[in-house]
Design an enzyme around this catalytic site. Structure first.
Site, PDB file in Angstrom:
ATOM      1  CB  SER A 194      -0.883   0.074   1.173  1.00  0.00           C
ATOM      2  OG  SER A 194      -0.131   0.144   2.339  1.00  0.00           O
ATOM      3  CD  GLU A 203       1.861   6.640  10.965  1.00  0.00           C
ATOM      4  OE1 GLU A 203       1.982   7.476   9.811  1.00  0.00           O
ATOM      5  OE2 GLU A 203       1.702   6.872  12.010  1.00  0.00           O
ATOM      6  CG  HIS A 315     -49.736 -21.389  17.674  1.00  0.00           C
ATOM      7  ND1 HIS A 315     -48.819 -21.671  18.716  1.00  0.00           N
ATOM      8  CD2 HIS A 315     -50.771 -22.042  17.887  1.00  0.00           C
ATOM      9  CE1 HIS A 315     -49.493 -22.544  19.602  1.00  0.00           C
ATOM     10  NE2 HIS A 315     -50.508 -22.642  19.249  1.00  0.00           N
ATOM     11  CG  ASN A 316     -49.820 -19.648  21.021  1.00  0.00           C
ATOM     12  OD1 ASN A 316     -51.055 -19.869  21.173  1.00  0.00           O
ATOM     13  ND2 ASN A 316     -49.050 -20.508  21.853  1.00  0.00           N
ATOM     14  CD  GLU A 345     -53.991 -19.325  18.606  1.00  0.00           C
ATOM     15  OE1 GLU A 345     -54.505 -20.420  18.851  1.00  0.00           O
ATOM     16  OE2 GLU A 345     -52.551 -19.635  18.032  1.00  0.00           O
ATOM     17  CG  ASP A 347     -54.925 -18.531  22.568  1.00  0.00           C
ATOM     18  OD1 ASP A 347     -55.363 -18.589  21.285  1.00  0.00           O
ATOM     19  OD2 ASP A 347     -54.026 -18.868  22.900  1.00  0.00           O
ATOM     20  CG  HIS A 360     -50.735 -20.234  26.177  1.00  0.00           C
ATOM     21  ND1 HIS A 360     -51.107 -20.734  25.125  1.00  0.00           N
ATOM     22  CD2 HIS A 360     -49.975 -21.353  26.756  1.00  0.00           C
ATOM     23  CE1 HIS A 360     -50.937 -21.768  24.857  1.00  0.00           C
ATOM     24  NE2 HIS A 360     -50.509 -22.347  25.859  1.00  0.00           N
ATOM     25  CD  GLU A 394     -57.073 -21.487  21.940  1.00  0.00           C
ATOM     26  OE1 GLU A 394     -56.608 -21.725  23.128  1.00  0.00           O
ATOM     27  OE2 GLU A 394     -56.473 -21.627  21.078  1.00  0.00           O
ATOM     28  CB  SER A 525     -57.834 -26.437  13.888  1.00  0.00           C
ATOM     29  OG  SER A 525     -58.157 -25.048  13.592  1.00  0.00           O
ATOM     30  NE  ARG A 552     -54.937 -21.501  13.584  1.00  0.00           N
ATOM     31  CZ  ARG A 552     -54.760 -22.149  14.914  1.00  0.00           C
ATOM     32  NH1 ARG A 552     -55.556 -23.189  15.235  1.00  0.00           N
ATOM     33  NH2 ARG A 552     -53.926 -21.509  15.688  1.00  0.00           N
ATOM     34  CB  ILE A 655     -11.351 -14.748  12.959  1.00  0.00           C
ATOM     35  CG1 ILE A 655     -10.440 -13.456  13.386  1.00  0.00           C
ATOM     36  CG2 ILE A 655     -11.580 -14.454  11.386  1.00  0.00           C
ATOM     37  CD1 ILE A 655     -10.878 -12.132  13.279  1.00  0.00           C
ATOM     38  CG  ASP A 657     -12.408 -21.255  11.967  1.00  0.00           C
ATOM     39  OD1 ASP A 657     -11.813 -20.177  11.426  1.00  0.00           O
ATOM     40  OD2 ASP A 657     -12.424 -21.723  12.790  1.00  0.00           O
TER      41      ASP A 657
END
Length: 762
Positions: A194, A203, A315-316, A345, A347, A360, A394, A525, A552, A655, A657
């Site tokens: 560089s 540097e 779901h839920n 859903e 409940d 729930h 539900e 369901s 479902r 690092i 792999d």
């Protein structure tokens, strides 16, 4: 660089500022910073200082924790910014009079929202506008620009003394930050090269090193093969590449258009030439992506009956975590809907003060008001997709609270709520997603047949008992019959019953019974185990059932950790509403995201013809001969990866792999997985050049999943990134593959480079 301004003079600091925002007042406020009131609860409200760092990609904020007084988060981690009291926390813990001073930062994944109150309405407006401008600016960057942005930021952080140069020590630190491990000798060689072979100082100039760093040998090889005009690609060369490598139906006009859009060199553009930089820019655009750009829009026929589509389903939906003690929140509904989930859903249980709640049942999960959920659904249902949303109820409530549920849905959802059939007479089949745009459909129990809507007889009973079954029965204190089925009855209010139009829940008593006795709108369901068993032992019958009915599927109650089951076998059987726990990162959610990535991320994907038309003999387990057998050979070369993220950012020397797995998920005969070798200590630009071949029997049901992992010989590999898409949505040729986190969010700058060929099998 058209998208940002980069100062690289030796005397100035490396600074990245979004183009067009250099003098923006909102951005300047963020860069100066200021105190904001952070809100966590009604009693926890504390002033904290927030400031956008000079890289314009990182937010710094003070903390009063003993060991973490200075903390940051990336702008990339922000999902959205909401002005006003639009988060659950601010609605609950603040008063209405501070509405115009409030705003919330919503993060991706499971991270808690950041609820804030500014000192004035104007200051809140500036914070929101400033953050939204930066987020919008970053989203406009293509993958190459994002990569450059990321590398320059890493360089800036490594340049400790801000002299726009790096010592050998700083260089090694920088390389580890971008996921490369090198020894001192190799680092010194980089310094030497560089410095143009003058190693007078230890540097190097950052800009020159950047050019060395982003060099990609594989692009040189591909470009060199086709660039026959003075070491540049002519428009004819580019067309030759598009036709022969990318297998596109392209014209000379298409090639000219690509040069006009992506060539950076004006002199080359005037000659209708494409330089290597322009070629790489093109490969980083959507035209060079693995995913067919035409499938980013709704391209399928949306006028078929709604049961002819796979429907993205949750779901839920109310849960943010597990189903034993997890948090219930309106935010969970918002996140699912913003991912184009079209069936959520609810409940429903009796709550205090006469207000129904959602949680729930019989667990320690927190509770959220039913009416607050309906408000959130109303607000966010159609922001990412205009197609209908199914509310799967539900119901465990008493009559009075059921009536209130009906009242809330009618008053909040308004005319968008479907309260009667679209037709003027009794329908015989489902309407289409097109017909139902912007509408809410209620799924639940109904007291009578749908034709009662068109009857001139008396309105019938105001309430009656109906049986609970399936998932609702599992969460009730119900008795079990001699066949092991849970039986329970609840009283159902007519007001709630009348809102159920096209999705009346009924018990499943067999395919023949459903065919002979059930109306098209009566749906069942299935617990995952029962559904999988039917798919494996009676696949063709299940497919025929789903040609006229909706099905479902829901996870087993034993999945208390909110884990997921594999949805693929149920899609193979034509099941439409395959409900998954959206809050749980998993392979199954990767597959769900892949399935619904196509067709404009609308949440609706048209099923293959052999799953829609009567008389089909298709069975995913036996694969008898038929039109579904469109055998393909899928060739893929995994060439390289770019800018893979560090998994352990706290350990500088950690690092990755990396290795790459390519998986096919579809009918059992097609399901397969192959993987590359691992590359040691290189997550920045690993190269594999490994080729795989897959023989595909039923391409219309196949999904392709790319998985990048960090190899570990002593334990399970760690996920680096993943991406999934339908086999029928990929593009042939040299393509970049974006990588997503386990939560499905894009990893900026990271990706794979592959060569693909999907051909008719011989």
């Amino acid at each position: 660089r058209v998208y940002l301004e980069v100062h690289l003079s030796v005397t100035s600091n490396l600074c990245v500022t979004p183009l067009g925002l250099e003098r923006d007042a909102d951005l300047q406020l963020l860069l100066v910073g200021g105190e904001l009131l952070k809100v966590r609860s009604s009693s926890w409200k504390k002033n904290r200082f927030y400031k956008l760092q000079e890289d314009c990609t990182t937010m710094w904020h003070e903390s009063h924790r003993t060991f973490k007084r200075n903390q940051t988060f990336s702008i990339d981690e922000i999902e959205s910014v909401r002005k006003g009291r639009q988060s659950e926390g601010l609605q609950k813990h603040t008063e209405a009079h501070v509405e115009d001073r409030c705003f919330s930062i919503i993060f991706k994944g499971r991270r808690r929202n950041l609820d804030l109150i500014a000192t004035s309405a104007e200051e809140a407006r500036q914070w929101v506008n400033g953050l939204e401008k930066i987020i919008s600016n970053m989203k406009k960057l293509n993958s190459q620009q994002t990569s450059e942005h990321w590398i320059f930021n890493c360089m800036r952080k490594a340049d400790k003394n801000k002299d726009n140069k790096m010592t050998l020590k700083e260089l090694k630190h920088f390389l580890r930050q971008i996921n490369i491990e090198v020894d001192d000798m190799y680092a010194e060689v980089l310094c030497y090269v560089s410095k143009h072979f003058t190693l007078s100082e230890e540097e190097l100039n950052i800009k020159h090193f950047y050019d060395l760093l982003i060099y990609r040998e594989e692009i040189d090889v591909i470009y060199g093969k086709y660039a026959t005009t003075g070491e540049q690609m002519s428009v004819k060369d580019l067309l030759n590449f598009l036709l022969n490598e990318q297998r596109e139906v392209a014209t000379m006009e298409d090639a000219v258009s690509l040069i006009e859009r992506y060539e950076l060199d004006d002199s080359a553009k005037q000659k209708n030439h494409m330089t290597k930089d322009g070629f790489l820019m093109y490969l980083h655009q959507e035209e060079g992506s693995i995913f067919n750009p035409a499938h980013k829009e709704v391209f399928q026929d949306m006028s078929q009956p709604i049961n002819h589509y796979f429907i993205s389903s949750s779901h839920n939906t109310y849960l943010m975590e597990d189903q034993l003690k997890g948090h219930s929140s309106t935010e969970a509904y918002i996140k699912a809907l913003m991912k184009s989930c079209r069936c959520v859903e609810l409940d429903c249980w009796d709550g205090a003060h006469g207000e129904p709640i959602i949680y729930h049942g019989h667990t320690l999960t927190s509770k959220v008001l039913f009416k607050d959920v309906i408000k959130a659904i109303k607000e966010y249902a159609f922001k990412t997709s205009e197609y209908p949303v199914i509310l799967s109820l539900e119901n465990h409530c008493t009559l009075e609270q059921q009536k209130l549920m009906a009242k809330h849905m009618i008053s909040i959802l308004g005319s968008a709520l479907l309260t009667s059939p679209l037709e003027d007479q009794m329908p015989t089949a489902f309407p289409s997603p097109q017909d139902l745009k912007g509408r809410f459909i209620i799924k639940g129990k109904r007291l009578n047949k749908l034709d009662a809507v068109f009857s001139n007889t008396s309105p019938g009973v105001e309430e009656d008992c109906v049986s609970e079954e399936d998932e609702a029965a599992e969460t009730s204190n119900s008795k079990t019959d001699t066949n092991g089925q849970k039986k329970s009855k609840i009283k159902l209010a007519k007001q709630l019953s009348d809102l159920v139009i096209y999705c009346k829940s009924v018990h499943f008593s067999g395919f023949e019974h459903a065919k002979d006795k059930q109306a098209f709108y009566e749906m069942s369901s299935f617990k995952e185990s029962k559904a999988v068993n039917l798919a494996e032992t009676a696949g063709n019958a299940f497919i025929h059932h789903n040609m006229t009915k909706l099905s479902r599927i829901y996870p087993a109650g034993s999945r208390t950790d909110s884990s997921n089951y594999n949805p693929v076998s149920l899609w193979n059987a034509g099941c439409q509403i395959v409900a998954l726990n959206f809050q749980t990162p998993s392979k199954e959610m990767d597959l769900n995201q892949g399935r619904f990535r196509s067709n404009g991320v609308s949440g609706y994907v048209l099923k293959p013809g052999f799953q829609r038309y009567p008389g089909t003999e298709f069975d995913p387990m036996t694969l008898t001969k038929g039109p579904w057998l469109k055998r393909k050979t899928f060739h893929i070369m995994v060439i390289s990866a770019q800018q893979l993220p560090k998994l352990n950012k706290d350990k500088c020397k950690s690092i990755v792999d990396p290795l790459v797995k390519v998986e096919i998920d579809g009918v059992p005969a097609d399901t397969c997985s192959k993987e590359t070798r691992s590359i040691e200590n290189n997550g920045f630009n690993p190269m594999w050049n490994e080729t795989f071949q897959f023989d595909i029997q039923v391409p219309e049901l196949a999904l392709v999943r790319f998985l990048v992992e960090d190899y570990d010989s002593t334990s399970q590999n760690d996920l680096i990134g993943q991406y999934c898409l339908p086999l029928t949505s990929l593009q042939n040729g040299y393509r970049h593959v974006p990588l997503l986190t386990k939560h499905g969010d894009v990893i900026p700058s990271a990706g794979l480079f592959v060569h693909l060929m999907l051909l008719d099998a011989k």
